[in-house]
Write a protein that holds these residues in place. Structure first.
Motif, short mmCIF file in Angstrom:
data_model
loop_
_atom_site.label_atom_id
_atom_site.label_comp_id
_atom_site.label_asym_id
_atom_site.label_seq_id
_atom_site.Cartn_x
_atom_site.Cartn_y
_atom_site.Cartn_z
N TRP A 168 3.29 3.77 -7.80
CA TRP A 168 3.46 4.44 -6.52
C TRP A 168 2.29 5.37 -6.22
O TRP A 168 1.65 5.89 -7.13
CB TRP A 168 4.76 5.25 -6.51
CG TRP A 168 5.99 4.41 -6.65
CD1 TRP A 168 6.46 3.83 -7.80
CD2 TRP A 168 6.87 4.01 -5.60
NE1 TRP A 168 7.59 3.11 -7.53
CE2 TRP A 168 7.87 3.21 -6.20
CE3 TRP A 168 6.92 4.27 -4.23
CZ2 TRP A 168 8.91 2.66 -5.44
CZ3 TRP A 168 7.96 3.73 -3.49
CH2 TRP A 168 8.94 2.94 -4.10
N TRP A 169 2.05 5.58 -4.94
CA TRP A 169 1.04 6.53 -4.48
C TRP A 169 1.57 7.21 -3.23
O TRP A 169 1.84 6.54 -2.23
CB TRP A 169 -0.28 5.82 -4.18
CG TRP A 169 -1.34 6.72 -3.60
CD1 TRP A 169 -2.14 7.59 -4.27
CD2 TRP A 169 -1.67 6.84 -2.21
NE1 TRP A 169 -2.97 8.25 -3.39
CE2 TRP A 169 -2.71 7.80 -2.12
CE3 TRP A 169 -1.20 6.23 -1.05
CZ2 TRP A 169 -3.28 8.16 -0.89
CZ3 TRP A 169 -1.76 6.60 0.18
CH2 TRP A 169 -2.80 7.55 0.24
N ARG A 170 1.76 8.52 -3.29
CA ARG A 170 2.22 9.31 -2.15
C ARG A 170 3.44 8.68 -1.46
O ARG A 170 3.51 8.56 -0.24
CB ARG A 170 1.08 9.51 -1.15
CG ARG A 170 -0.03 10.41 -1.67
CD ARG A 170 -1.08 10.68 -0.62
NE ARG A 170 -2.08 11.62 -1.10
CZ ARG A 170 -2.36 12.80 -0.55
NH1 ARG A 170 -1.69 13.20 0.53
NH2 ARG A 170 -3.31 13.59 -1.05
N GLY A 171 4.38 8.23 -2.29
CA GLY A 171 5.62 7.68 -1.76
C GLY A 171 5.56 6.23 -1.34
O GLY A 171 6.55 5.69 -0.84
N LEU A 172 4.43 5.57 -1.56
CA LEU A 172 4.27 4.16 -1.18
C LEU A 172 4.19 3.29 -2.43
O LEU A 172 3.48 3.63 -3.38
CB LEU A 172 3.00 3.96 -0.35
CG LEU A 172 2.97 4.67 1.01
CD1 LEU A 172 1.57 4.53 1.63
CD2 LEU A 172 4.03 4.11 1.95
N ARG A 173 4.91 2.17 -2.41
CA ARG A 173 4.85 1.22 -3.52
C ARG A 173 3.58 0.38 -3.38
O ARG A 173 3.33 -0.21 -2.31
CB ARG A 173 6.08 0.31 -3.49
CG ARG A 173 6.18 -0.61 -4.71
CD ARG A 173 7.26 -1.67 -4.53
NE ARG A 173 8.58 -1.11 -4.30
CZ ARG A 173 9.41 -0.74 -5.28
NH1 ARG A 173 9.06 -0.88 -6.54
NH2 ARG A 173 10.60 -0.24 -4.99
N ASN A 187 6.77 -11.88 5.00
CA ASN A 187 8.18 -11.53 5.21
C ASN A 187 8.73 -10.67 4.08
O ASN A 187 9.82 -10.09 4.20
CB ASN A 187 9.03 -12.80 5.35
CG ASN A 187 9.05 -13.62 4.07
OD1 ASN A 187 8.00 -13.88 3.48
ND2 ASN A 187 10.21 -14.06 3.64
N LEU A 188 8.00 -10.56 2.96
CA LEU A 188 8.42 -9.72 1.85
C LEU A 188 7.88 -8.29 1.96
O LEU A 188 8.28 -7.42 1.18
CB LEU A 188 7.95 -10.33 0.52
CG LEU A 188 8.47 -11.74 0.22
CD1 LEU A 188 7.84 -12.27 -1.07
CD2 LEU A 188 9.99 -11.77 0.11
N LEU A 189 7.00 -8.06 2.91
CA LEU A 189 6.43 -6.73 3.10
C LEU A 189 7.36 -5.90 3.99
O LEU A 189 8.06 -6.43 4.85
CB LEU A 189 5.05 -6.82 3.76
CG LEU A 189 3.99 -7.62 3.01
CD1 LEU A 189 2.72 -7.73 3.86
CD2 LEU A 189 3.66 -6.98 1.66
N HIS A 190 7.34 -4.58 3.78
CA HIS A 190 8.16 -3.71 4.62
C HIS A 190 7.65 -2.28 4.52
O HIS A 190 6.73 -1.98 3.73
CB HIS A 190 9.64 -3.78 4.21
CG HIS A 190 9.88 -3.53 2.75
ND1 HIS A 190 9.84 -2.27 2.19
CD2 HIS A 190 10.16 -4.38 1.74
CE1 HIS A 190 10.08 -2.35 0.89
NE2 HIS A 190 10.28 -3.62 0.59
N ALA A 245 2.32 -5.75 11.33
CA ALA A 245 3.57 -5.84 12.08
C ALA A 245 4.79 -5.73 11.18
O ALA A 245 5.90 -5.48 11.66
CB ALA A 245 3.61 -7.14 12.86
N THR A 246 4.63 -5.91 9.86
CA THR A 246 5.76 -5.81 8.94
C THR A 246 6.18 -4.37 8.69
O THR A 246 7.25 -4.12 8.13
CB THR A 246 5.40 -6.44 7.59
OG1 THR A 246 4.36 -5.67 6.95
CG2 THR A 246 4.92 -7.88 7.76
N GLY A 247 5.34 -3.41 9.07
CA GLY A 247 5.63 -2.01 8.81
C GLY A 247 4.97 -1.48 7.54
O GLY A 247 4.98 -0.27 7.29
#
Length: 375
Positions: free
Chosen positions: A105-110, A182-185, A207-209
């Motif tokens: 993780w980095w700053r709350g992001l996987r 489709n696995l990204l979010h 566009a996946t966020g």
């Protein structure tokens, strides 16, 4: 890790449940296919012995069961087909680290990455027709073996492969990569190398966020629209001719690495990212973070050089069984990596610090005693 109840659900969903009793029921064939990837150096009959040997010693079932012939095992794999292993992988493979785990993780992001590799296949006409053969500068200008291309989404910190697309060796990595979006979010930060650039691909991934941090080619035209305090700058990705999309604002980070092996005058590394605010994503941190993308290369090396075996060609002589075998390898690799992470997280240890080779050896020794099904 791969319970019989889930295997049975997948077999039911893919229509592979037997209508009559067989020496090799579909559930056993699934576990046999996984086992042949765990013991990639052993022949079919020896794999079958290893798979059920522990059960026999512990009298886990009553009655007799003889080891099938290589031909019978091959026919059983052909009956099973690839769909069950593909669905099983898609049902099981998911990120394994918990929030804030060391290295993931980095700053709350996987941290996740997408990259590709190729696998050598047996030299059969059907494999060549389906998967293609790479070019070569020698002889007939063709490679020695047909090859399948695998593009995978990997959790960087744990090396767990959580998604995969399989195609011809002549199919581009960017084409296969779209099947993984489709696995990204939201909550993910996707790192990729410069081979994945381009307006359309960036637009689809964003566009996946998920947040993006990609290396771009040094030849890419990225005019400065606003200089930022940390040395990075804002620019725009312009749509290609014929695309009516709006320009996309990105942040550009340029830096150079000083090392004796690097040639003087070499172009700087350029990253583009959706993280536009330097106070939330400092340029120095992103530059250092980009190196985590190479964890996927390590994952491919573990799967290909240690689990499968360096220089080995896959076993399967038909395209359907090639796809089945690749998903079986991905399942076995995922299971090993998930177990490594289960051991590392409670000790607040980076999974990189746990030897994959030693873990593989331990699992090979223990797996027969852990079997939970009867042939």
């Amino acid at each position: 890790m791969i319970p019989p109840s889930l295997v049975d659900e997948v077999l039911e969903a893919t229509g592979r449940v037997e209508r009559r009793h067989r020496l090799l029921p579909a559930r056993v064939v699934v576990y046999f296919t996984l086992a042949m990837c765990l013991w990639a150096d052993e022949g079919y009959e020896e794999v079958a012995r290893l798979l059920v040997g522990g059960l026999k010693r512990m009298a886990r079932w009553r009655g007799s069961w003889r080891v099938p012939t290589t031909g019978a095992l091959t026919q059983a794999r052909a009956r099973l087909g690839p769909e069950a292993l593909k669905m099983l992988f898609e049902r099981i493979a998911s990120p394994t680290s918990t929030q804030g785990s060391v290295g993931s993780w980095w700053r709350g992001l996987r941290l996740v990455a997408i990259d590709g590799t190729v696998l050598d296949l047996p030299d059969t006409a059907s494999n060549e027709a389906y998967f293609g053969r790479p070019g070569s500068g020698r002889g007939e200008m063709k490679g020695a073996f047909p090859q399948a291309r695998v593009v995978a989404l990997t959790e960087c910190g744990t090396h767990a492969i959580i998604g995969a697309e399989i195609g011809r060796c002549t199919t581009g990595e960017t084409t296969l990569a779209r099947g993984l979006f489709n696995l990204l979010h939201e909550g993910m930060l996707l790192l990729v190398d410069r081979g994945f650039g381009g307006y359309d691909l960036w637009q689809s991934a964003a566009a996946t966020g998920a947040q993006l941090c990609w290396r771009t080619k040094s030849s890419a035209v990225l005019a400065v629209t606003q200089a930022l305090a940390d040395g990075s700058y804002l620019s725009v990705l312009k749509p290609p001719p014929g695309n009516r999309g709006a320009p996309i604002t990105v942040r550009v980070i340029e830096y150079s690495l000083t090392h004796p092996s690097r040639e003087k005058g070499e172009a700087p590394i350029r990253l583009i990212t959706t993280l536009l605010d330097p106070s939330e994503a400092p340029a120095l941190e992103l530059a250092a973070l980009y190196g985590e993308r190479w964890e996927e290369e390590s994952a491919f090396d573990e799967l290909k050089s240690h689990q499968r075996g360096a220089g080995r060609v896959l076993r399967s002589r038909s395209p359907e069984m090639v796809i089945q075998e690749i998903y079986a390898h991905l399942l076995v690799y995922y299971a090993i990596r998930a177990l490594i992470n289960q051991a590392a997280e409670p000790a607040e240890l980076d999974p990189d610090r746990v030897s994959f080779i030693r873990s593989l050896r331990v699992i090979r020794r223990q797996v027969t005693d852990q079997a939970a099904f009867s042939p």
